[in-house]
Design a protein around this motif. Sequence first.
Motif, PDB file in Angstrom:
ATOM      1  N   SER A  41       0.813  -1.214   0.000  1.00 61.41           N
ATOM      2  CA  SER A  41       0.000   0.000   0.000  1.00 61.41           C
ATOM      3  C   SER A  41       0.849   1.268   0.000  1.00 61.41           C
ATOM      4  O   SER A  41       0.357   2.338  -0.305  1.00 61.41           O
ATOM      5  N   SER A  42       2.104   1.145   0.342  1.00 62.64           N
ATOM      6  CA  SER A  42       2.976   2.310   0.398  1.00 62.64           C
ATOM      7  C   SER A  42       4.170   2.117  -0.539  1.00 62.64           C
ATOM      8  O   SER A  42       4.721   1.020  -0.646  1.00 62.64           O
ATOM      9  N   TYR A  43       4.563   3.211  -1.184  1.00 63.90           N
ATOM     10  CA  TYR A  43       5.725   3.149  -2.067  1.00 63.90           C
ATOM     11  C   TYR A  43       7.008   2.896  -1.297  1.00 63.90           C
ATOM     12  O   TYR A  43       7.973   2.397  -1.844  1.00 63.90           O
ATOM     13  N   TRP A  44       7.047   3.206  -0.021  1.00 65.79           N
ATOM     14  CA  TRP A  44       8.265   3.050   0.772  1.00 65.79           C
ATOM     15  C   TRP A  44       8.733   1.600   0.799  1.00 65.79           C
ATOM     16  O   TRP A  44       9.929   1.340   0.827  1.00 65.79           O
ATOM     17  N   TRP A  45       7.812   0.653   0.804  1.00 59.51           N
ATOM     18  CA  TRP A  45       8.220  -0.763   0.783  1.00 59.51           C
ATOM     19  C   TRP A  45       8.908  -1.107  -0.529  1.00 59.51           C
ATOM     20  O   TRP A  45       9.881  -1.848  -0.561  1.00 59.51           O
ATOM     21  N   VAL A  46       8.395  -0.562  -1.612  1.00 59.50           N
ATOM     22  CA  VAL A  46       9.016  -0.790  -2.928  1.00 59.50           C
ATOM     23  C   VAL A  46      10.395  -0.143  -2.957  1.00 59.50           C
ATOM     24  O   VAL A  46      11.368  -0.732  -3.445  1.00 59.50           O
ATOM     25  N   ALA A  47      10.504   1.060  -2.435  1.00 52.87           N
ATOM     26  CA  ALA A  47      11.796   1.762  -2.404  1.00 52.87           C
ATOM     27  C   ALA A  47      12.817   0.984  -1.577  1.00 52.87           C
ATOM     28  O   ALA A  47      13.985   0.857  -1.972  1.00 52.87           O
ATOM     29  N   LEU A  48      12.399   0.438  -0.457  1.00 48.73           N
ATOM     30  CA  LEU A  48      13.313  -0.357   0.371  1.00 48.73           C
ATOM     31  C   LEU A  48      13.750  -1.634  -0.342  1.00 48.73           C
ATOM     32  O   LEU A  48      14.888  -2.072  -0.211  1.00 48.73           O
TER      33      LEU A  48
END
Length: 119
Positions: A41-48
Amino acid sequence: MAVALVVAVALRAYGRGPAIAGALALAAAGLVLLAMVEGASSYWWVALALIPVGLGIGMSETLSVDAVVSAVEPQKAGAASSISETAYEPGRGHGNRGAGIARLARVPPPPRRARRHVS
């Protein structure tokens, strides 16, 4: 820039071959993480998840180009570097194409609409 520091440490600690293998394993682990967070649900997981992919690919490419360039005489280093870079391009293209095909194979086709006949 951070990869340059890690590359130097890995090269001294493990040698060229094991460092390249470790870098590729790191990139593969990042791709597995990326597949796991696909529906996040958050782009931060993809970025990590993209951090180990970038580190692994950056390290492996840096080390392999270094291996190619250091294997030839200094006068031929430019030609060796360009041949090495040219060899990467088909691999990147085939990898992207394969990833796209795999992704499309998992996506169901859109629902069929009733055809309208215009008279």
